[in-house]
Write a protein that holds these residues in place. Structure first.
Motif, short mmCIF file in Angstrom:
data_model
loop_
_atom_site.label_atom_id
_atom_site.label_comp_id
_atom_site.label_asym_id
_atom_site.label_seq_id
_atom_site.Cartn_x
_atom_site.Cartn_y
_atom_site.Cartn_z
N TYR A 116 -1.91 -1.66 -5.97
CA TYR A 116 -2.69 -2.65 -5.20
C TYR A 116 -3.09 -1.92 -3.92
CZ TYR A 116 -3.33 -7.11 -2.59
OH TYR A 116 -3.82 -8.16 -1.84
N ALA A 117 -4.35 -1.56 -3.80
CA ALA A 117 -4.75 -0.70 -2.68
C ALA A 117 -5.95 -1.26 -1.94
CB ALA A 117 -5.09 0.69 -3.21
N TYR A 118 -5.83 -1.27 -0.61
CA TYR A 118 -7.01 -1.60 0.19
C TYR A 118 -8.05 -0.52 -0.11
CZ TYR A 118 -3.73 -4.33 3.11
OH TYR A 118 -2.79 -5.20 3.58
N THR A 161 -0.09 1.38 9.29
CA THR A 161 -0.26 -0.05 8.99
C THR A 161 -1.65 -0.35 8.44
OG1 THR A 161 -0.89 -0.39 11.28
CG2 THR A 161 1.39 -0.91 10.71
N TYR A 162 -2.62 0.55 8.67
CA TYR A 162 -3.99 0.28 8.23
C TYR A 162 -4.11 0.10 6.72
CZ TYR A 162 -3.94 5.29 7.16
OH TYR A 162 -3.62 6.52 6.66
N HIS A 163 -3.15 0.61 5.94
CA HIS A 163 -3.25 0.40 4.49
C HIS A 163 -2.04 -0.33 3.92
CE1 HIS A 163 -0.47 3.60 3.03
NE2 HIS A 163 -0.81 4.22 4.15
N LEU A 164 -1.21 -0.89 4.80
CA LEU A 164 0.00 -1.57 4.35
C LEU A 164 -0.08 -3.07 4.61
CD1 LEU A 164 2.70 0.86 5.80
CD2 LEU A 164 1.84 0.76 3.44
N ARG A 165 0.64 -3.83 3.79
CA ARG A 165 0.76 -5.27 4.04
C ARG A 165 1.87 -5.47 5.08
NH1 ARG A 165 0.82 -6.71 -2.28
NH2 ARG A 165 1.18 -4.49 -2.32
N GLN A 166 1.58 -5.07 6.28
CA GLN A 166 2.55 -5.16 7.38
C GLN A 166 1.78 -5.59 8.61
OE1 GLN A 166 5.04 -1.63 8.13
NE2 GLN A 166 4.74 -1.93 10.31
#
Lengths: 195, 167
Positions: free
Chosen positions: B123-125, B21-26
């Motif tokens: 689109y990346a954090y 979840t640390y890099h997802l839009r969740q």
């Protein structure tokens, strides 16, 4: 003779069903539609459906801009994201008589107050077609900074068009807001945080 | 290879999403019920939609699903889409570069050649710098850096958007 509208003659009214037809007329006009991402003609039924949706959306707020109590434009905060503490905005003036008189600048200030003071957010975001240089210049005058350029991002009038993406952070806003506070005379007591 | 996303892969996909979840839009942990509903109510109807807003695939290596992804936020009138890709957590550390390179080649062919899209983007954090050289090598350019755009824990991080336009 200055054409600039006195700040006291500009005000804002929450969008209501009584505004739908004037907003639809503006939105369909070439002067406004030429800077929008969609070109479709908006029907009366479309407009009612749109209003039904946005009026119950907690992530959207819309106000009609009034000049001498007459509706002249629209400002919105959308995609209000309390997790990431940011939102998007959009502004347009639909009445030719209001353009070039500082009304859009005043509306921008109002939007920033809503974002940072009322909602307590950290960032205000916006986009504009690269060819809409007057809007981009206006945003930058308020303190927005460019964060990117999306190449060939929308098809507009049958051709690909670039989009400039801009952001205004709370820290930047704090450093630039004083002259706007002075000009538009929003008393500190009315800047309370809502959330 | 990529194949239309398979219901049988939904459980491992859910697990990988919950682990990354640390890099997802969740914003919450997914359950099997969530996942089943998503597959039935969102994905299944999209298979027969001629202009779906997303096209998702299971990513297979030697016949085994080791990731999933696809094209999301597809804007058909503007002929662009965002690339999505998630690798199985257990191979992120060892095969990140190889699998991303292979996947990008497949998704680019699908987007430009099969679907006739004009532009694809990521689109990346800004927390996985190992991704950027891969995108650069594949011909993507950075279009935007959205500063302090996403809250991760008690900090804000940038979002970096890389894009490639069909030649």
């Amino acid at each position: 003779v200055s054409r600039e509208a006195k700040p006291s003659t500009v005000s804002f009214d929450e969008l209501g069903s009584n505004h739908l037809e004037v907003v639809r007329r503006w939105r369909n006009s070439p002067e406004v539609a030429s800077f929008m991402y969609t070109d479709d003609h908006i029907t009366e039924a479309d407009q009612v459906l749109w209003f039904e949706r946005v009026s119950v959306d907690p992530a959207s707020r819309y106000w009609v801009v009034l000049l001498e109590l007459q509706p002249v434009g629209l400002i919105s905060l959308t995609n209000i994201d309390l997790t990431n503490r940011r939102c998007d905005w959009a502004i347009y003036l639909g009445e030719q008589t209001a353009r070039g008189r500082g009304v859009a600048s005043h509306a921008q200030y109002f939007g920033a107050i809503q974002c940072f003071d009322r909602l307590g957010l950290e960032k205000l975001c916006c986009e504009a077609f690269e060819f809409n240089s007057s809007a981009i210049e206006l945003y930058e005058k308020l303190g927005f900074e460019r964060e990117g350029l999306f190449a060939d991002h929308y098809v507009k009038n049958g051709e690909f068009a670039n989009v400039v993406v801009l952001g205004l952070h709370r820290s930047r806003w704090i450093s630039v807001r004083a002259p706007f506070d002075q000009k538009y005379q929003i008393p500190a007591s009315s800047r309370g945080t809502e959330k | 290879m990529i194949v239309p996303i398979r219901v049988g892969d939904s459980a491992p996909i859910m697990q990988w999403r919950n682990e990354q979840t640390y890099h997802l839009r969740q914003d919450r942990v997914l359950t099997l019920v969530d996942q089943h509903r998503y597959f039935c109510e969102v994905l299944r109807p999209s298979f027969t939609d001629p202009k779906p807003s997303q096209l998702l695939f299971s990513y297979l290596v030697d016949g085994k699903c080791v990731g999933y992804g696809g094209l999301v936020h597809i804007a058909w009138p503007h002929r662009r889409a965002e690339i999505s890709f998630l690798l199985a957590t257990e191979i992120v550390g060892s095969r990140f570069v190889d699998e991303w390179v292979a996947y990008l080649g497949m998704i680019e062919t699908l987007a430009f050649r099969n679907l006739g899209l004009h532009k694809i983007y990521t689109y990346a954090y800004d927390i996985r710098p190992e991704l950027y050289p891969i995108l650069d090598t594949a011909g993507f350019t950075e279009e935007a850096r959205l500063r302090r755009h996403i809250a991760v824990g008690d900090q804000f991080v940038d979002v970096r958007i890389h894009a490639k336009v069909a030649s």
